[in-house]
Design a protein around this motif. Structure first.
Motif, PDB file in Angstrom:
ATOM      1  N   TYR A 165      45.030  17.631 -28.061  1.00 20.54           N
ATOM      2  CA  TYR A 165      46.004  16.684 -28.608  1.00 20.54           C
ATOM      3  C   TYR A 165      46.708  15.962 -27.459  1.00 20.54           C
ATOM      4  CZ  TYR A 165      50.060  15.160 -31.419  1.00 20.54           C
ATOM      5  OH  TYR A 165      51.040  14.431 -32.038  1.00 20.54           O
ATOM      6  N   HIS A 166      46.663  14.606 -27.478  1.00 19.59           N
ATOM      7  CA  HIS A 166      47.270  13.797 -26.416  1.00 19.59           C
ATOM      8  C   HIS A 166      46.871  14.346 -25.049  1.00 19.59           C
ATOM      9  CE1 HIS A 166      50.681  12.204 -29.257  1.00 19.59           C
ATOM     10  NE2 HIS A 166      49.480  11.780 -29.593  1.00 19.59           N
ATOM     11  N   ILE A 209      58.407  16.229 -27.208  1.00 20.59           N
ATOM     12  CA  ILE A 209      57.813  16.789 -28.427  1.00 20.59           C
ATOM     13  C   ILE A 209      58.920  16.840 -29.476  1.00 20.59           C
ATOM     14  CG2 ILE A 209      56.704  18.829 -29.431  1.00 20.59           C
ATOM     15  CD1 ILE A 209      55.765  19.508 -26.545  1.00 20.59           C
ATOM     16  N   ASP A 214      53.652  17.051 -33.424  1.00 25.26           N
ATOM     17  CA  ASP A 214      53.513  17.233 -31.976  1.00 25.26           C
ATOM     18  C   ASP A 214      53.467  18.722 -31.614  1.00 25.26           C
ATOM     19  OD1 ASP A 214      53.493  14.531 -31.494  1.00 25.26           O
ATOM     20  OD2 ASP A 214      55.603  14.405 -30.944  1.00 25.26           O
TER      21      ASP A 214
END
Length: 528
Positions: A165-166, A209, A214
């Motif tokens: 993620y990211h 976050i 997130d």
């Protein structure tokens, strides 16, 4: 040389609850000298087997560990952490104030746990995990330490091309962990702190976050990357203090089981989830949980009662330090106590660790005052010990409580009150000392947890009409509470460092003031 009687009378009662109360397994140091390895051996084996399976196939599993109050659930988690610290990373997740931020709570507690250094280890779990990645060979690690951020990110993206993620931002923050001047800021970002713009720029990330999505994504990142190192064991404990369901007032397990199901549905890799709960609490909740969530519990591990031989061994371990000081050394390893007391108090031959310790505490207290341990039937009638006896026996305890000492009722009650106060002071000082070691700064907790802890204090002080979420209709609702002490009062607490967030929080406060929702509004900020 001192006799055993003299040693016992001048020392703290070895069965005092201040010595064996356990909460967070990072906060409470293991007492190996008091460990009775045969207790809950079946449960220990079941958990170790589950960890070995996760190591083998890297698939997430969930265990429910349950038992009656006092069976030693938290002690079991300490034992597992010590047994498996070479095989796995451990995260403790305590109760949370708000179900709407549960993922963020789990992430914060997981990262806080990864920052811990296990006993006998030189580095934190987080650095051990990071350096355990296969791409960390000596030459490239030296390059990274010299500041070659792009090389670090490139190599990690090559090792983990999908499922992160990211990815660029996440790997960039992992790089910052290798830089001493950025380490603390990188840890704060991973925990979900709302960083200032300057701190975000130093990490080269766009934002903190700040959402459940997130937090969930970062947890998945830890799982995916840990496939190359060690599995992560997340232990949920002390769950009687989690938010209550409005319809029944019992602990809300549904939200936790929803999160657990999401972990399974998204095939979160290399995690073992352990949910530790009282059997009664679990039974209350089980009928309210969807069957689809229940089937995600891979195995139920029930903690059984212990036998009297194990109970005697608990006594032996606790009395051993006093025996070493005594001359002559006692021949019976549980002297001045006796197994006859265990047989009398637990005629079914079964008990649990907490009841065993409580009985030992009562007997040693009596010995400290009178110098002798009375016959079992006499003592059971003279001093009420709440160890699962029936109502009749407890009634006898009240009726005959003065039989041995001969003190009048008023004197006895005053003596008991003094003991309670003395015990409370010991426990308070132990907890204060432990918290001072654990909490090095207020912002270790997010705003929701800070206001939740404040709410608990106000309720304990019986402040009238304490209510959560004063900033209704705002994303900062969980930062606030209200009460009716003398006047309508709102309280908001935030240690978020980001000034954009601060601006929007002030706006939310201004709206409540404009609506005349309170007579006064307190804002708590700036821990230093």
């Amino acid at each position: 040389m001192a006799s055993l009687k003299q040693v016992i009378q001048r020392n703290i009662n070895p069965f005092d609850s201040v010595n064996f109360r356990v909460e967070n397994f990072w906060k409470d140091e293991p007492e190996k000298e008091f460990e009775v390895s045969s207790i809950h051996q079946e449960a220990t084996t079941a958990i170790c087997d589950a960890v070995n399976l996760v190591i083998r196939d890297q698939k997430i599993r969930t265990l429910l560990v349950h038992g009656d109050s006092g069976t030693g659930k938290s002690h079991l988690l300490i034992r597992i952490k010590e047994l498996l610290k070479e095989k796995a990373l451990f995260a403790y997740v305590g109760p949370w104030p708000d179900n709407s931020a549960l993922w963020r709570h789990i992430l914060r507690y997981t990262v806080d746990s990864l920052l811990q250094t296990p006993e006998g280890c030189q580095e934190s779990q987080l650095l051990t995990w990071l350096k355990g990645l296969p791409v960390f060979n000596q030459s490239t690690f030296a390059d990274w330490l010299m500041g070659k951020r792009n090389i670090f990110i490139r190599d990690l993206r090559a090792s983990f091309p999908v499922g992160i993620y990211h990815a660029r931002e996440f790997f960039g923050v992992l790089f910052a962990l290798t830089q001493p001047e950025l380490y603390d800021t990188a840890c704060d970002w991973l925990r979900g702190d709302n960083l200032s713009d300057e701190e975000l720029q130093s990490l080269k990330v766009r934002r903190s976050i700040d959402s459940e999505t997130d937090a969930q994504g970062i947890l998945y990142n830890f799982g995916n990357i840990s496939k190359a190192t060690k599995p992560i064991i997340i232990c949920f404990d002390q769950l009687d203090d989690i938010p209550k369901m409005p319809d029944s007032g019992v602990a809300d397990f549904r939200s936790l089981l929803d999160v657990n199901a999401a972990m399974h549905n998204q095939r979160l890799s290399n995690f073992l989830v352990i949910i530790s709960a009282k059997t009664g609490t679990w039974i209350e909740n089980r009928s309210k949980i969807d069957s689809a969530n229940l089937v995600r519990i891979w195995r139920n591990v029930k903690l059984r009662p212990i036998n009297l031989e194990q109970a005697a061994e608990i006594w032996e371990k606790r009395l051993k330090p006093l025996h070493k000081q005594a001359r002559p050394s006692p021949k019976d390893p549980i002297s001045p106590l006796s197994k006859e007391w265990l047989k009398h108090k637990f005629p079914g031959g079964k008990t649990n660790p907490a009841y065993t310790l409580m009985l030992g505490y009562q007997l040693i207290n009596h010995f400290k005052v009178h110098g002798v341990i009375p016959e079992a039937p006499d003592f059971s009638r003279s001093e009420n010990i709440e160890t699962g006896n029936d109502a009749g026996e407890q009634e006898n305890g009240i009726k005959h409580r003065n039989q041995l000492g001969g003190d009048p009722q008023q004197s006895h009650e005053a003596s008991q009150a003094d003991k309670v106060i003395a015990g409370f002071k010991l426990l308070w000082l132990k907890e204060l000392e432990s918290s001072q070691k654990e909490v090095t700064r207020i912002s270790q907790f997010d705003s929701s947890e800070l206001i939740w802890r404040l709410r608990q204090v106000l309720e304990a002080l019986q402040v009238p009409q304490v209510a959560p979420q004063f900033l209704t209709g705002s994303r900062f609702a969980s930062y606030s509470l209200s009460h009716q002490q003398h006047s309508r009062t709102g309280i908001v607490w935030s240690e978020d460092r980001n000034m954009g967030t601060f601006f929007h929080l002030m706006n939310a406060c201004q709206k409540q003031v404009a609506k005349k929702a309170c007579d006064r509004l307190y804002f708590i900020r700036a821990e230093k």
